[in-house]
Design a protein around this motif. Sequence first.
Motif, mmCIF file in Angstrom:
data_model
loop_
_atom_site.group_PDB
_atom_site.id
_atom_site.type_symbol
_atom_site.label_atom_id
_atom_site.label_comp_id
_atom_site.label_asym_id
_atom_site.label_seq_id
_atom_site.Cartn_x
_atom_site.Cartn_y
_atom_site.Cartn_z
ATOM 1 N N SER A 1 0.216 0.529 -9.022
ATOM 2 C CA SER A 1 0.663 0.893 -7.652
ATOM 3 C C SER A 1 -0.263 2.223 -7.219
ATOM 4 O O SER A 1 -0.406 2.459 -6.148
ATOM 5 N N MET A 2 -0.687 3.107 -8.421
ATOM 6 C CA MET A 2 -1.279 4.161 -8.013
ATOM 7 C C MET A 2 -2.752 3.686 -7.576
ATOM 8 O O MET A 2 -3.231 4.524 -6.518
ATOM 9 N N GLU A 3 -3.250 2.563 -8.165
ATOM 10 C CA GLU A 3 -4.481 2.150 -7.722
ATOM 11 C C GLU A 3 -4.545 1.961 -6.190
ATOM 12 O O GLU A 3 -5.491 2.126 -5.465
ATOM 13 N N GLU A 4 -3.516 1.212 -5.876
ATOM 14 C CA GLU A 4 -3.259 0.802 -4.500
ATOM 15 C C GLU A 4 -3.195 1.939 -3.426
ATOM 16 O O GLU A 4 -3.591 1.665 -2.476
ATOM 17 N N LEU A 5 -2.658 2.921 -3.985
ATOM 18 C CA LEU A 5 -2.519 4.060 -3.017
ATOM 19 C C LEU A 5 -4.025 4.875 -2.837
ATOM 20 O O LEU A 5 -4.094 5.157 -1.640
ATOM 21 N N ASN B 1 5.806 3.156 -2.056
ATOM 22 C CA ASN B 1 4.622 2.565 -2.026
ATOM 23 C C ASN B 1 4.415 1.870 -0.619
ATOM 24 O O ASN B 1 3.312 1.941 -0.150
ATOM 25 N N ALA B 2 5.255 1.309 -0.055
ATOM 26 C CA ALA B 2 5.178 0.312 1.131
ATOM 27 C C ALA B 2 5.186 1.062 2.131
ATOM 28 O O ALA B 2 4.252 1.013 3.217
ATOM 29 N N VAL B 3 6.097 2.455 2.389
ATOM 30 C CA VAL B 3 5.954 2.751 3.405
ATOM 31 C C VAL B 3 4.736 3.947 3.672
ATOM 32 O O VAL B 3 4.347 4.421 4.749
ATOM 33 N N THR B 4 4.022 4.103 2.458
ATOM 34 C CA THR B 4 2.936 5.004 2.632
ATOM 35 C C THR B 4 1.863 4.064 2.881
ATOM 36 O O THR B 4 0.895 4.735 3.680
ATOM 37 N N LYS B 5 1.761 2.994 2.699
ATOM 38 C CA LYS B 5 0.862 1.893 3.394
ATOM 39 C C LYS B 5 1.061 2.172 4.887
ATOM 40 O O LYS B 5 -0.042 1.914 5.601
ATOM 41 N N ALA B 6 2.167 2.131 5.479
ATOM 42 C CA ALA B 6 2.437 2.378 6.853
ATOM 43 C C ALA B 6 1.910 3.495 7.358
ATOM 44 O O ALA B 6 1.075 3.912 8.529
ATOM 45 N N LEU B 7 2.169 4.661 6.780
ATOM 46 C CA LEU B 7 1.530 5.927 6.899
ATOM 47 C C LEU B 7 0.047 6.023 7.108
ATOM 48 O O LEU B 7 -0.630 6.451 8.025
ATOM 49 N N ASN B 8 -0.420 5.412 5.955
ATOM 50 C CA ASN B 8 -2.138 5.249 6.008
ATOM 51 C C ASN B 8 -2.464 4.461 7.295
ATOM 52 O O ASN B 8 -3.435 4.585 8.008
ATOM 53 N N TYR B 9 -1.765 3.189 7.487
ATOM 54 C CA TYR B 9 -2.207 2.568 8.553
ATOM 55 C C TYR B 9 -2.134 3.310 10.086
ATOM 56 O O TYR B 9 -3.086 3.282 10.723
#
Length: 246
Positions: free
Chosen positions: A188-192, A114-122
Amino acid sequence: MRLSCVAIDDEPLALDLVVKFVEQTSFLNLVGKFTSAVEALSFINANDVQLVIMDIQMPDLSGMELARVLDGKKDSSNTRIIFATAYNQFAIEGYKVEALDYLLKPYSYEDFLNAVTKALNYFEKTSEVSTKQPNQAKDPDYIFLKVEYQLVKVMLADITHVEAYKDYVKVHLESKASPLLSLMSLKSMEELLPSNKFMRVHRSYIISLDHIDSVSKNVVNIGKNSITVGENYKEGFLDFMSRWMN
């Protein structure tokens, strides 16, 4: 897109765990691992590093001190930070240096993903903004989900709704008869998922706004599925409906 990343932790076992999780994640490319933040800083200054995953309490130079140094660089937006620490008292400081996320040890691969997916999105958003006019920039059109022992790329446009199921979520897709089952919480899914495309309407359901077929009273109809809007989610849904109908 693959993100170049380094792992920093003075505890070998903790460092090995980060390395293991990075190697499991298809969109991450580990370019260095360090037990010293001072050595890591020299490497980051000399190389193109997009993501730093590091502990906070380390000798010589702490993770927070390193984060402040990186945050002060002119091109600081090119390098982002995820903290992985056993101490929750540094969370507020982490936000001050604009860390993308704060993992509290011990953490699971789901938390890490979840954390690194935020980085990918960024970085995908940053890349789009730098190559297009501002009004042309758009959100990423896919996410990665852990399904059994692999990461599966899921197109957002294919998701009709998401359903909580014990410790898992069922991700219902337009293209498949059976949902994907992923070990993660609905929160967590909602945050993605992008909030302009998806909405949580019940403690057990997230819906795709693009896939709504009809609405009757407090029920949303998506294909053959009828999903009740929960009491705590009515206000937000009614606000969306009022804008949708205008």
